[in-house]
Design a protein around this motif. Structure first.
Motif, PDB file in Angstrom:
ATOM      1  N   ASN A 611       0.818  -1.149   0.015  1.00 36.56           N
ATOM      2  CA  ASN A 611       0.041   0.122   0.176  1.00 36.56           C
ATOM      3  C   ASN A 611       0.893   1.162  -0.164  1.00 36.56           C
ATOM      4  O   ASN A 611       1.694   1.514   0.796  1.00 36.56           O
ATOM      5  CB  ASN A 611      -0.976  -0.101   1.191  1.00 36.56           C
ATOM      6  N   ALA A 612       1.025   1.865  -1.255  1.00 41.89           N
ATOM      7  CA  ALA A 612       2.030   2.962  -1.369  1.00 41.89           C
ATOM      8  C   ALA A 612       1.877   4.119  -0.042  1.00 41.89           C
ATOM      9  O   ALA A 612       2.621   4.588   0.314  1.00 41.89           O
ATOM     10  CB  ALA A 612       1.778   3.579  -2.718  1.00 41.89           C
ATOM     11  N   ALA A 613       0.538   4.414   0.015  1.00 36.31           N
ATOM     12  CA  ALA A 613       0.170   5.477   0.920  1.00 36.31           C
ATOM     13  C   ALA A 613       0.561   5.103   2.424  1.00 36.31           C
ATOM     14  O   ALA A 613       0.985   6.099   3.292  1.00 36.31           O
ATOM     15  CB  ALA A 613      -1.460   5.696   0.699  1.00 36.31           C
ATOM     16  N   ALA A 614       0.534   3.740   2.573  1.00 36.79           N
ATOM     17  CA  ALA A 614       1.025   3.508   4.135  1.00 36.79           C
ATOM     18  C   ALA A 614       2.663   3.599   4.085  1.00 36.79           C
ATOM     19  O   ALA A 614       3.027   3.700   5.254  1.00 36.79           O
ATOM     20  CB  ALA A 614       0.808   1.955   4.421  1.00 36.79           C
ATOM     21  N   GLU A 615       3.266   3.762   3.048  1.00 34.59           N
ATOM     22  CA  GLU A 615       4.569   4.020   2.925  1.00 34.59           C
ATOM     23  C   GLU A 615       5.035   5.602   2.595  1.00 34.59           C
ATOM     24  O   GLU A 615       5.945   6.006   2.056  1.00 34.59           O
ATOM     25  CB  GLU A 615       5.438   3.293   1.934  1.00 34.59           C
ATOM     26  N   ARG A 616       3.851   6.224   2.440  1.00 36.17           N
ATOM     27  CA  ARG A 616       3.989   7.767   2.286  1.00 36.17           C
ATOM     28  C   ARG A 616       4.418   7.913   0.775  1.00 36.17           C
ATOM     29  O   ARG A 616       5.169   9.047   0.576  1.00 36.17           O
ATOM     30  CB  ARG A 616       4.833   8.478   3.491  1.00 36.17           C
ATOM     31  N   GLU A 617       3.912   7.360  -0.008  1.00 36.32           N
ATOM     32  CA  GLU A 617       4.330   7.340  -1.303  1.00 36.32           C
ATOM     33  C   GLU A 617       2.893   7.740  -2.121  1.00 36.32           C
ATOM     34  O   GLU A 617       1.821   6.932  -2.086  1.00 36.32           O
ATOM     35  CB  GLU A 617       4.787   6.302  -1.917  1.00 36.32           C
ATOM     36  N   TRP A 618       2.634   8.857  -2.552  1.00 36.26           N
ATOM     37  CA  TRP A 618       1.200   9.356  -2.930  1.00 36.26           C
ATOM     38  C   TRP A 618       1.056   9.108  -4.530  1.00 36.26           C
ATOM     39  O   TRP A 618       1.791   9.884  -5.256  1.00 36.26           O
ATOM     40  CB  TRP A 618       1.153  10.623  -2.481  1.00 36.26           C
ATOM     41  N   ASN A 619       0.300   8.382  -4.917  1.00 37.83           N
ATOM     42  CA  ASN A 619       0.168   8.096  -6.447  1.00 37.83           C
ATOM     43  C   ASN A 619      -1.152   9.004  -6.795  1.00 37.83           C
ATOM     44  O   ASN A 619      -2.149   8.442  -7.326  1.00 37.83           O
ATOM     45  CB  ASN A 619      -0.144   6.316  -6.793  1.00 37.83           C
ATOM     46  N   THR A 620      -0.883  10.329  -6.487  1.00 34.75           N
ATOM     47  CA  THR A 620      -2.049  11.231  -7.055  1.00 34.75           C
ATOM     48  C   THR A 620      -1.507  12.277  -7.915  1.00 34.75           C
ATOM     49  O   THR A 620      -0.309  12.236  -8.146  1.00 34.75           O
ATOM     50  CB  THR A 620      -2.458  12.232  -5.685  1.00 34.75           C
ATOM     51  N   PRO A 621      -2.242  12.780  -8.671  1.00 31.33           N
ATOM     52  CA  PRO A 621      -1.811  13.934  -9.797  1.00 31.33           C
ATOM     53  C   PRO A 621      -0.716  14.812  -9.179  1.00 31.33           C
ATOM     54  O   PRO A 621       0.415  15.046 -10.094  1.00 31.33           O
ATOM     55  CB  PRO A 621      -2.956  14.576 -10.063  1.00 31.33           C
ATOM     56  N   SER A 622      -0.502  15.280  -7.887  1.00 31.37           N
ATOM     57  CA  SER A 622       0.295  16.264  -7.344  1.00 31.37           C
ATOM     58  C   SER A 622       1.568  15.294  -6.696  1.00 31.37           C
ATOM     59  O   SER A 622       2.569  15.795  -6.557  1.00 31.37           O
ATOM     60  CB  SER A 622      -0.315  17.086  -6.352  1.00 31.37           C
ATOM     61  N   GLY A 623       1.652  14.101  -6.933  1.00 28.16           N
ATOM     62  CA  GLY A 623       2.397  13.248  -6.184  1.00 28.16           C
ATOM     63  C   GLY A 623       2.497  13.310  -4.577  1.00 28.16           C
ATOM     64  O   GLY A 623       3.570  13.023  -3.744  1.00 28.16           O
ATOM     65  N   LYS A 624       1.336  14.315  -4.043  1.00 26.68           N
ATOM     66  CA  LYS A 624       1.251  14.333  -2.515  1.00 26.68           C
ATOM     67  C   LYS A 624       0.057  14.000  -2.152  1.00 26.68           C
ATOM     68  O   LYS A 624      -0.967  13.919  -2.891  1.00 26.68           O
ATOM     69  CB  LYS A 624       1.366  15.896  -2.061  1.00 26.68           C
ATOM     70  N   ALA A 625      -0.395  13.674  -0.957  1.00 28.94           N
ATOM     71  CA  ALA A 625      -1.368  13.501  -0.497  1.00 28.94           C
ATOM     72  C   ALA A 625      -2.343  15.059  -0.575  1.00 28.94           C
ATOM     73  O   ALA A 625      -1.773  15.908  -0.049  1.00 28.94           O
ATOM     74  CB  ALA A 625      -1.725  13.077   1.213  1.00 28.94           C
ATOM     75  N   GLU A 626      -3.639  14.813  -0.948  1.00 26.72           N
ATOM     76  CA  GLU A 626      -4.216  15.867  -1.156  1.00 26.72           C
ATOM     77  C   GLU A 626      -5.371  16.388  -0.375  1.00 26.72           C
ATOM     78  O   GLU A 626      -6.363  15.419  -0.296  1.00 26.72           O
ATOM     79  CB  GLU A 626      -4.738  15.908  -2.886  1.00 26.72           C
TER      80      GLU A 626
END
Lengths: 765, 103
Positions: A611-626
């Motif tokens: 789970n990428a978010a659990a590893e603070r890797e954000w697969n969003t358009p901005s590359g960050k948690a939005e």
């Protein structure tokens, strides 16, 4: 075999304590030696068992030591000695069976042979598997377009069955995948994907052992996932705060006596679960969370103004997020009047919740259908996410987001491709692996499928488990939509009312249950795999003898239909059905994260999908948690209801003796209801305002703008601890008043927790 | 039933003896048979509790022993807990006698 309960006293003495006292204690006295015996007995037990009861995680390899209350109901439900044989169907017409209750029909027992509907006699008659597959294949090939077929999936389906099913449908030429996730956690998937780049929860079971505060929103674990109560109980016992937001006062969330805590059970004791219990109005969670955020931001500003450290995780926000300023502006622009009125909570209550949040180093937020089955569910999920992002509670130990799924593999089914709008990388990988062209045009979800069948654009319905007609809104409309189809195929373990909504050509195909031993061609038992709410993938092998020698696994049935429809030149369907390891190998080549699938799933506890978010890797358009900057809805249903005469907002939920549309029994013991299901829970003052008295009988009448009359007849009013203006009752009985014409924004989830209704006294009906 | 209290060593020896005599049995299968013979547990749930084995896995072993090997007979099942009461069949008793288990 006698399938009856022994006398209680005898059972008590013979098992459990009796065994431990009289015999086992002699083994137990030599502790280390017994450990050796236990290790010996567990050797070569590579096949775990994943309980079909819910999707909560397991601490042990694929199975808890003891079945929980719901788990054993699920197991017993499949293990029944009752049988729905061809002789049963010969005795009853389908028209007659349509008048039975869900409970009575499923209580007939396990299906034993494939059946085909005969319109002349209005009965299901036995048919051979080969004939069934050939006719299904011919019917599907005869459709004007593959998009005229709907491939529905229940969350019971294993990863292997679901993967093969989507491969079949896509090789055939459609992306029409209505699935039960569309009716439950779709909003969670959409919201979390927008915020974090992944549509799943970020926590592991172990995080519950470390959290200081757990905020439980819109869910009732005591009935829907009882094993979660054990984790909440342990958290409460070690001092963590458990704050509950639920309109209904649920006993199971207040105190819990763990059946595995024997001393506590014997003493009749229990442990407090909720340290704080808040009762917002239906749909009021977003406003409540908004209020908490407003206090957090205010306190943070005050601290900084006083020269003290701020309360936010500035480093996390700077490095990992975007959009805080816009959300902060929205929060500041939201008045307390709006927050209190929409949430149904007072400022003091919200402040208390804010203190729980601020007082914790590690916070988990969990939620279920109480959050996701509203029009504004996606932005509510995002608001919850916003709150946790403020103090960096995502992607670290003991903290995170946890949408708790209902059916045991609803999350896994989506992972392996049950998705009407699958990403391009997945479709391209399928084409590479199998050498077939798959369609790119997005297909139908549940609401689209109902529309398509109603309008005649869909003419075939294949149901991989579940009870589509009863699980969906507008029961009668959906049943009629199914009856309009040229072909209906239902793959099931027991008959249900959905099976009685037959197309011109209709098949009822009996399959093995999760609890049954599934043997390959050589007689060796096979495992299937599932993914729980924490993204853990477990193996599961059957534990009981199949109910009938004529049953096939879901995988074998899919393979049989697929071979008869699209042929086996490119895809070796029979080979997949003969050896599920081959399906897992194919999944491993198609979907990242499943590498060495067959090896890793046989390890203790299986493996976790990354789970990428659990590893603070954000697969969003901005590359960050939005951060989401959505305003609160101007008005939600309970606010609208106030302006209408005698209007209330209804939520549908399960009884304690129920699992989705399956009714195990007629009791709801936590809520004090016994022997009946046609009840509506309402505030005593609302019952009085209706001019009624508790226990009066009423019809529930839908209040919707689409011109359709919706009435669910003959319910008993039960005075209950629920906010004024809000009422509750059981589905599927009340699905008759849930409109399919209304759905969640961005999720298309039915609005089963915010149904506008009024009541009509029975005597005036 | 056991006439004297079993201990863990005897139990493990019995399991190993059974597996040696009937290699198609898993240790859990053999443990269940030995437990029946030695009076340690007469049903699946009691066995699961004594040995800390998930009840589901004990039920699976029971299915194998009853349906595949015919070594035990199911005499009752509590639908509320799935506690399944067992007794050795003649074939099961013969296997255990052959393995020379202390009775």
């Amino acid at each position: 075999m006698a399938n009856v309960a022994p006398p209680l006293k005898k059972s008590h003495a013979a098992g459990g304590w009796g065994a431990l006292r009289s015999c086992g204690k002699h083994l137990l006295k030599s502790g280390s030696a017994l450990t050796g015996a236990m290790t010996l007995l567990k050797a070569n037990q590579s096949d775990g068992f994943d309980c079909p009861g819910c999707a909560w995680g397991d601490p042990e390899h694929g199975s808890s030591f003891e079945f929980c209350e719901n788990g054993v109901k699920a197991v017993s439900w499949e293990a029944t000695a009752r049988r729905a044989t061809p002789a049963f169907f010969a005795q009853h017409t389908v028209s007659e069976l349509r008048g039975w209750t869900d409970y009575a029909l499923e209580n007939v027992g396990r299906l034993t042979e494939p059946m085909r509907y005969d319109a002349k006699t209005d009965r299901y008659l036995p048919v051979s598997w080969d004939e069934a597959f050939a006719e299904i294949g011919a019917e599907l090939r005869a459709l004007a377009s593959p998009d005229e077929a709907e491939f529905y999936t229940s969350g019971r389906a294993s990863n292997e069955a679901a993967f093969l099913y989507q491969l079949f449908a896509r090789a055939y030429g459609t992306n029409n995948f209505p699935d039960c996730s569309n009716m439950c956690h779709e909003a969670s998937g959409v919201g979390l994907t927008q915020s974090l780049g992944v549509g799943k929860g970020t926590v592991l079971l172990e995080d519950f052992e470390r959290a200081d505060a757990i905020i439980v929103i819109g869910q009732n674990p005591g009935t829907n996932h009882p094993r979660m109560l054990g984790d909440l109980r342990r958290a409460a016992q070690r001092g963590a705060r458990v704050a509950v937001l639920n309109p209904v006062r649920e006993r199971g969330l207040e105190r819990f006596a763990d059946p595995q805590a024997k001393i506590e059970m014997l003493r009749g004791g229990s442990t407090s679960i909720a340290t704080h219990y808040f009762q917002p109005k239906l749909g009021g969670d977003m406003a409540a969370i908004r209020g908490v955020a407003k206090i957090v931001l205010m306190r943070d500003a005050e601290a900084r103004a006083a020269g003290e450290p701020g309360l936010l995780d500035d480093a996390f926000i700077a490095q990992h997020t975007t959009g805080l300023d816009a959300w902060r502006a929205e929060v500041e622009a939201t008045s307390w009047g709006q927050i209190e009125d929409q949430s149904g909570l007072t400022f003091d209550e919200i402040q208390t919740l804010a203190e729980v949040y601020l007082g914790a180093e590690r916070v988990i937020a969990t939620w279920a259908m109480g959050v996701t089955q509203h029009r504004h569910s996606v932005i509510t999920v995002r608001e919850i996410t916003n709150l946790l992002l403020l103090r960096g509670h995502v992607g670290r130990e003991g903290a995170g987001l946890c949408p708790v799924r209902g059916h045991s593999n609803v999350q896994g089914d989506r992972t392996v491709g049950i998705n009407e709008n699958a990403p391009e990388w997945f479709l391209a990988a399928l084409e590479r692996e199998f050498g077939v062209a798959v369609p790119r045009e997005p297909g139908h979800n549940v609401l689209h499928a109902i529309h398509a069948m109603t309008e005649g654009r869909a003419r075939a319905f294949i149901g991989l488990g579940g009870n589509f007609a009863r699980a969906t809104p507008d029961t009668e409309l959906v049943a009629e939509a199914l009856r309009r189809c040229r072909l209906t195929v239902q793959i099931a373990t027991k008959p249900n009312l959905g099976h009685m909504a037959v197309g011109e050509v209709a098949f009822l195909l009996p399959c093995l249950g999760r609890t049954e031993i599934d043997r390959d061609a050589a007689g060796k038992s096979q495992i299937v795999t599932v993914e729980d709410s924490m993204s853990m993938v477990h193996g599961s092998g059957g534990i009981n003898k199949p109910a009938s020698p004529h049953l096939k696994s879901e995988i074998a049935i899919i393979a049989g239909m697929a071979a008869a429809t699209v042929g086996s030149e490119r895809i070796d369907w029979a080979g997949f059905a003969a050896d599920y390891d081959r399906i897992r190998d194919a999944i491993a080549r198609v979907i990242p994260g499943f590498e060495d699938y067959n090896v890793r799933v046989r390890r203790p506890r299986g493996f976790r999908l990354r789970n990428a978010a659990a590893e603070r890797e954000w697969n969003t358009p901005s590359g960050k948690a939005e951060f989401s900057a959505a305003p609160l809805p101007a008005e939600i249903e309970h606010q609208q209801a106030r302006r209408r005469k005698s209007a209330y907002v209804l939520q549908t939920f399960r009884s304690h003796d129920q699992y989705n549309t399956t009714i195990y029994g007629m009791d709801d013991r936590y809520r004090g209801v016994y022997g009946e299901r046609r009840v509506v829970f309402a505030h005593p003052d609302d019952i009085a305002a209706m001019g009624a008295t508790p226990n009066a009988r009423v019809d529930v009448v839908g209040l919707h703008e689409d011109g359709r009359t919706r009435v669910a007849e003959d319910f008993r009013l039960v005075a209950y601890d629920i906010p004024r203006g809000c009422v509750a009752g059981y589905y599927p009985e009340l699905n008759a008043v849930v409109p399919f014409s209304e759905a969640g924004d961005l999720s298309d989830t039915p609005l089963s927790k915010s149904v506008m209704v009024t009541f009509r006294p029975r005597e005036a009906a | 039933m056991a006439t004297e209290a079993p201990d863990a060593g005897a139990f493990m020896a019995a399991v190993e003896s059974l597996v040696g005599r009937a290699p198609e049995l898993s240790p859990l299968d053999a443990g269940l048979l030995a437990a029946l013979r030695m009076g340690v547990a007469g049903d699946t749930r009691a066995f699961a509790k004594v040995f800390g084995v998930p009840h589901a896995l004990v039920l699976r072993a029971t299915s194998e022993l009853a349906d595949e090997f015919g070594l035990v007979a199911v005499t009752g099942r509590d639908p509320r807990t799935q506690r399944t009461r067992l007794e050795l069949t003649d074939a099961g008793a013969r296997l255990l006698e052959g393995a020379a288990l202390a009775a």
